[in-house]
Design a protein around this motif. Sequence first.
Motif, short mmCIF file in Angstrom:
data_model
loop_
_atom_site.label_atom_id
_atom_site.label_comp_id
_atom_site.label_asym_id
_atom_site.label_seq_id
_atom_site.Cartn_x
_atom_site.Cartn_y
_atom_site.Cartn_z
N PRO A 1 38.13 36.65 53.00
CA PRO A 1 38.65 36.10 51.74
C PRO A 1 39.77 36.97 50.98
O PRO A 1 40.78 36.56 50.66
N ALA A 2 39.53 38.20 51.00
CA ALA A 2 40.47 39.22 50.14
C ALA A 2 41.60 39.26 50.99
O ALA A 2 42.70 39.32 50.43
N VAL B 1 44.47 37.64 43.06
CA VAL B 1 43.96 37.86 44.15
C VAL B 1 42.30 37.86 44.22
O VAL B 1 41.76 37.26 44.93
N VAL B 2 41.65 38.37 42.90
CA VAL B 2 40.44 38.38 42.96
C VAL B 2 39.85 36.87 42.72
O VAL B 2 38.86 36.45 43.26
N TRP C 1 48.50 35.37 49.66
CA TRP C 1 49.14 34.54 48.56
C TRP C 1 49.93 35.18 47.56
O TRP C 1 50.82 34.84 47.01
N SER C 2 49.30 36.37 47.21
CA SER C 2 49.83 36.98 45.77
C SER C 2 49.38 38.39 45.89
O SER C 2 48.46 38.83 46.61
N GLN C 3 50.28 39.12 45.15
CA GLN C 3 50.31 40.58 44.70
C GLN C 3 49.38 40.92 43.35
O GLN C 3 49.35 42.03 43.17
N GLY D 1 47.74 30.94 54.18
CA GLY D 1 48.07 32.20 53.75
C GLY D 1 49.35 32.79 54.43
O GLY D 1 50.29 33.25 54.12
N LEU D 2 49.16 32.81 55.97
CA LEU D 2 50.21 33.31 56.77
C LEU D 2 51.46 32.59 56.80
O LEU D 2 52.46 33.10 56.73
#
Length: 284
Positions: A221-222, A235-236, A228-230, A276-277
Motif C-alpha cells: 500500500p505504501a 501518502v499516509v 500517486w503523491s509525494q 498508480g503506475l
Amino acid sequence: MSFFDAYFLWRDPLAAAAVAAALCGYLGVFVVLRRVAFVSAVLSQISGLGVALAFLIGSVVGVDPHSGSTPWYVSPALYALVLTCAASIALGLPARARRISPETLVAFAYVAASASVVLVLASPRIVQEAHEVGELLFGNAVAVREEHVVDLTIAAVLIAAVHAALFKDFLFVSFDGETARSVGYPVTRLEAALHLTIAVAVAVATRAIGTLPVFAFLVLPAGAALLWSQRMSVVVVLSIGIAVVAAALGYYLSFVYRLPTGPTMAALCAVAWLPGLRFFRRQS
C-alpha cells in the motif's frame, strides 16, 4: 449461508484484518521510505517462528497454547513479540557495530527463520497442530479470536501514541538520517524506537492474520501511495486506505468464493499498484 447471515463468523476476523491493515499500512510508509521492505519480511517470518515454537514447547510441557488459560510461558503472542523485537534490535544496529553487510544479515535471518519454521512444523510433537500453525503463516478466514482483536487494538493505540509524539522525528530520520544526526537528533534511539513499533505491530498482527498479509500490508500500500503523491499526508492516508480496502474486500472475496484469505488480501494490495503506475507514467 450468505455473507451477511454469517455475521458471527466474520465479525472478529474482519475487525482484526481491518485494524492490522490500518496499522501496517501506516507503518509501511516508514518501511518503504527507509528501504527496509525485506526487513519487514524477516520480522513477519520470525514472528511466525515464535508462534510455531510456542506450540512445540506447549507439546513438550503438555499445555495447549489454544486453551483458555494458557500459561505465559507457552503464549504464542509472547514468543512472537520477544523474537520479533529482538530481531528488530539486531537488524537495526548501526553498520559500524556489525562485521557483515546489512543485506547479508537480512538474508541470513530470513533463511534461518524460514528453515526453522519448516523444521518446527515437521516435528512429530505438533503434527496435529501443524496445519493450524501453517495457516498462521498465510492467514485464515476463521482463525481469529476476540482476544486477537483486543491485542491488535491495544497495540494500535500504543503505537499511535508513540507516533503522535514522535512522527516528525521519525519522518526526519527516515528521509535523511545523516542530516538529522548532524543537527543533533538522537538518530540511533529514534531508529530503535521506530523499529520496535514496527516489530510489535508485526508480532501482534501476524498472530492474528498471518505473515503473508502482514508483509503485504507493510510494503504494497505504501509503495502504491508513493506512486500517486509525494505529499506525506496524502501518502499516509492513501496507504492506510488501500490496506484497509484490500483487507475488507479480500476477506469478503475469500469468504464468498472460498479463496485463501491471506493471498487474496496480498493480491488486492498488488492490484492497487496498477492505477498508480498509470498515473505515475502520465506525470513522468
